[in-house]
Scaffold this motif. Structure first.
Motif, mmCIF file in Angstrom:
data_model
loop_
_atom_site.group_PDB
_atom_site.id
_atom_site.type_symbol
_atom_site.label_atom_id
_atom_site.label_comp_id
_atom_site.label_asym_id
_atom_site.label_seq_id
_atom_site.Cartn_x
_atom_site.Cartn_y
_atom_site.Cartn_z
ATOM 1 N N ASP A 23 0.808 -1.224 0.000
ATOM 2 C CA ASP A 23 0.000 0.000 0.000
ATOM 3 C C ASP A 23 0.839 1.270 0.000
ATOM 4 O OD1 ASP A 23 -2.424 -1.225 -0.311
ATOM 5 O OD2 ASP A 23 -2.895 -1.273 1.819
ATOM 6 N N ILE A 24 2.072 1.227 0.476
ATOM 7 C CA ILE A 24 2.927 2.414 0.369
ATOM 8 C C ILE A 24 3.266 2.657 -1.102
ATOM 9 C CG2 ILE A 24 5.195 3.394 0.885
ATOM 10 C CD1 ILE A 24 4.993 2.154 3.656
ATOM 11 N N ALA A 25 3.535 1.589 -1.843
ATOM 12 C CA ALA A 25 3.852 1.738 -3.267
ATOM 13 C C ALA A 25 2.675 2.332 -4.040
ATOM 14 C CB ALA A 25 4.245 0.383 -3.860
ATOM 15 N N LYS A 26 1.459 1.998 -3.634
ATOM 16 C CA LYS A 26 0.254 2.494 -4.307
ATOM 17 C C LYS A 26 -0.184 3.871 -3.807
ATOM 18 C CE LYS A 26 -1.464 -2.205 -4.448
ATOM 19 N NZ LYS A 26 -2.435 -3.091 -3.838
ATOM 20 N N SER A 27 0.321 4.281 -2.658
ATOM 21 C CA SER A 27 -0.210 5.474 -2.001
ATOM 22 C C SER A 27 -0.033 6.782 -2.771
ATOM 23 C CB SER A 27 0.330 5.600 -0.578
ATOM 24 O OG SER A 27 1.723 5.801 -0.563
ATOM 25 N N PRO A 28 1.016 6.999 -3.580
ATOM 26 C CA PRO A 28 1.043 8.238 -4.360
ATOM 27 C C PRO A 28 -0.151 8.354 -5.312
ATOM 28 C CG PRO A 28 3.242 7.351 -4.210
ATOM 29 C CD PRO A 28 2.304 6.290 -3.662
ATOM 30 N N HIS A 29 -0.629 7.216 -5.805
ATOM 31 C CA HIS A 29 -1.825 7.247 -6.652
ATOM 32 C C HIS A 29 -3.052 7.642 -5.817
ATOM 33 C CE1 HIS A 29 -4.158 6.481 -10.185
ATOM 34 N NE2 HIS A 29 -4.879 5.562 -9.585
ATOM 35 N N MET A 30 -3.123 7.167 -4.577
ATOM 36 C CA MET A 30 -4.210 7.577 -3.676
ATOM 37 C C MET A 30 -4.185 9.085 -3.481
ATOM 38 S SD MET A 30 -3.877 4.740 -0.675
ATOM 39 C CE MET A 30 -3.531 3.039 -1.040
ATOM 40 N N ALA A 31 -2.984 9.646 -3.328
ATOM 41 C CA ALA A 31 -2.846 11.098 -3.149
ATOM 42 C C ALA A 31 -3.299 11.848 -4.406
ATOM 43 C CB ALA A 31 -1.409 11.452 -2.799
ATOM 44 N N ARG A 32 -2.985 11.317 -5.589
ATOM 45 C CA ARG A 32 -3.414 11.981 -6.828
ATOM 46 C C ARG A 32 -4.938 11.985 -6.960
ATOM 47 N NH1 ARG A 32 1.142 9.423 -8.643
ATOM 48 N NH2 ARG A 32 0.046 7.657 -9.556
ATOM 49 N N ILE A 33 -5.574 10.852 -6.687
ATOM 50 C CA ILE A 33 -7.038 10.789 -6.773
ATOM 51 C C ILE A 33 -7.656 11.712 -5.734
ATOM 52 C CG2 ILE A 33 -9.068 9.319 -6.466
ATOM 53 C CD1 ILE A 33 -7.369 7.013 -7.626
ATOM 54 N N SER A 34 -7.166 11.644 -4.515
ATOM 55 C CA SER A 34 -7.687 12.501 -3.458
ATOM 56 C C SER A 34 -7.530 13.972 -3.812
ATOM 57 C CB SER A 34 -6.959 12.184 -2.154
ATOM 58 O OG SER A 34 -7.385 13.030 -1.132
ATOM 59 N N GLY A 35 -6.356 14.347 -4.342
ATOM 60 C CA GLY A 35 -6.095 15.735 -4.713
ATOM 61 C C GLY A 35 -6.931 16.225 -5.870
ATOM 62 N N SER A 36 -7.491 15.304 -6.670
ATOM 63 C CA SER A 36 -8.356 15.727 -7.777
ATOM 64 C C SER A 36 -9.724 16.196 -7.288
ATOM 65 C CB SER A 36 -8.527 14.586 -8.790
ATOM 66 O OG SER A 36 -9.348 13.550 -8.271
ATOM 67 N N VAL A 37 -10.066 15.864 -6.045
ATOM 68 C CA VAL A 37 -11.356 16.243 -5.472
ATOM 69 C C VAL A 37 -11.179 17.174 -4.271
ATOM 70 C CG1 VAL A 37 -13.424 15.337 -4.306
ATOM 71 C CG2 VAL A 37 -12.483 14.144 -6.309
ATOM 72 N N TYR A 38 -10.180 16.911 -3.462
ATOM 73 C CA TYR A 38 -9.897 17.715 -2.270
ATOM 74 C C TYR A 38 -8.621 18.500 -2.542
ATOM 75 C CZ TYR A 38 -13.461 14.897 -0.095
ATOM 76 O OH TYR A 38 -14.656 14.293 0.197
ATOM 77 N N LYS A 39 -8.784 19.761 -2.885
ATOM 78 C CA LYS A 39 -7.660 20.578 -3.358
ATOM 79 C C LYS A 39 -6.595 20.830 -2.302
ATOM 80 C CE LYS A 39 -9.428 20.584 -7.364
ATOM 81 N NZ LYS A 39 -8.959 19.564 -8.284
ATOM 82 N N GLU A 40 -6.910 20.639 -1.020
ATOM 83 C CA GLU A 40 -5.884 20.815 0.012
ATOM 84 C C GLU A 40 -4.875 19.663 0.020
ATOM 85 O OE1 GLU A 40 -9.294 18.700 2.161
ATOM 86 O OE2 GLU A 40 -9.096 20.219 0.616
ATOM 87 N N ILE A 41 -5.182 18.580 -0.664
ATOM 88 C CA ILE A 41 -4.235 17.471 -0.806
ATOM 89 C C ILE A 41 -3.365 17.756 -2.028
ATOM 90 C CG2 ILE A 41 -3.956 14.995 -1.228
ATOM 91 C CD1 ILE A 41 -5.188 15.541 1.503
ATOM 92 N N ASN A 42 -2.079 17.961 -1.798
ATOM 93 C CA ASN A 42 -1.144 18.221 -2.890
ATOM 94 C C ASN A 42 -0.351 16.944 -3.161
ATOM 95 O OD1 ASN A 42 0.830 18.982 -4.671
ATOM 96 N ND2 ASN A 42 1.474 20.780 -3.529
ATOM 97 N N PRO A 43 -0.700 16.202 -4.205
ATOM 98 C CA PRO A 43 -0.034 14.928 -4.459
ATOM 99 C C PRO A 43 1.465 15.054 -4.742
ATOM 100 C CG PRO A 43 -1.513 15.490 -6.266
ATOM 101 C CD PRO A 43 -1.745 16.491 -5.178
ATOM 102 N N GLU A 44 1.909 16.237 -5.168
ATOM 103 C CA GLU A 44 3.343 16.421 -5.425
ATOM 104 C C GLU A 44 4.164 16.417 -4.138
ATOM 105 O OE1 GLU A 44 3.908 19.817 -7.915
ATOM 106 O OE2 GLU A 44 2.657 18.990 -9.510
ATOM 107 N N GLU A 45 3.509 16.581 -2.999
ATOM 108 C CA GLU A 45 4.194 16.560 -1.703
ATOM 109 C C GLU A 45 4.159 15.180 -1.056
ATOM 110 O OE1 GLU A 45 2.571 19.630 0.771
ATOM 111 O OE2 GLU A 45 3.132 21.213 -0.628
ATOM 112 N N PHE A 46 3.569 14.211 -1.744
ATOM 113 C CA PHE A 46 3.391 12.863 -1.184
ATOM 114 C C PHE A 46 4.198 11.883 -2.027
ATOM 115 C CE2 PHE A 46 1.358 8.917 -0.106
ATOM 116 C CZ PHE A 46 0.996 9.082 1.213
ATOM 117 N N TYR A 47 5.370 11.509 -1.532
ATOM 118 C CA TYR A 47 6.250 10.644 -2.325
ATOM 119 C C TYR A 47 7.293 9.985 -1.427
ATOM 120 C CZ TYR A 47 9.445 14.568 -1.758
ATOM 121 O OH TYR A 47 10.217 15.554 -1.214
#
Length: 183
Positions: A54-78
């Motif tokens: 799930d850590i390997a998949k988690s950046p994708h979770m951040a991208r999906i979340s950030g597409s709806v919740y703008k306070e989630i910045n997927p570029e900061e999750f890596y």
């Protein structure tokens, strides 16, 4: 009762809410999860000698979340090339659920949020009990809300417990050209 699992996905916004709960810091994640589930399951296959957990998949979770919740910045999750998580990842529920007691760098959980309930013999499956579950939210799910409400075509907001309405007001629904969930 709703499950926090990537296999329980009603639509893009629901996936984004689950993603938000998993990539948020553990305390903020608990403020969502306690209204949705009694347990959280994660795959921690890296400790069993396999990749793709799930850590390997988690950046994708951040991208999906950030597409709806703008306070989630997927570029900061890596995780960098040396295996060091970004600050955002290191504080997240998903990272700490996978690494708790297995990696000395794991910060673990705030008191009263999550408790380890089960870790498999090979440390590949981990289950955490959600502490201080909101009983009103749990009752809401038993009254025919949740997935049943969404399936019946009621507005998505009525599917979730009232205690999550403030978080849901912060979302911006994802739109795509072939979105069959909309008229």
């Amino acid at each position: 009762r709703t499950t926090i699992a990537d296999g329980n996905t009603w639509n893009h916004e629901h996936i984004a809410l689950l993603g938000k709960s998993l990539v948020s810091p553990t305390g903020a994640a608990h403020q969502i999860v306690r209204h949705l589930a009694d347990y959280v399951l994660v795959w921690s296959t890296r400790y069993g000698g396999h990749g793709g957990d799930d850590i390997a998949k988690s950046p994708h979770m951040a991208r999906i979340s950030g597409s709806v919740y703008k306070e989630i910045n997927p570029e900061e999750f890596y995780m960098d090339q040396t295996g060091k998580p970004s600050d955002m990842m290191a504080k997240s529920l998903i990272y700490n659920a996978v690494t708790f007691r297995l990696d000395p760098k794991s910060i673990g959980f705030e008191e009263g949020t999550f408790e380890e309930a089960y870790t498999s013999k090979n440390r590949m499956v981990r289950i955490y009990k959600v502490l201080n579950v909101d009983e009103g939210s749990k009752a809401h799910g038993k009254e025919g809300h949740g997935y049943t409400a969404w399936l019946a075509g009621r507005p998505l907001e009525s599917a979730y417990p009232p205690a999550l309405q403030e978080i849901l007001r912060g979302k911006k629904d994802f739109a795509q050209l072939e979105d069959f969930n909309r008229d």
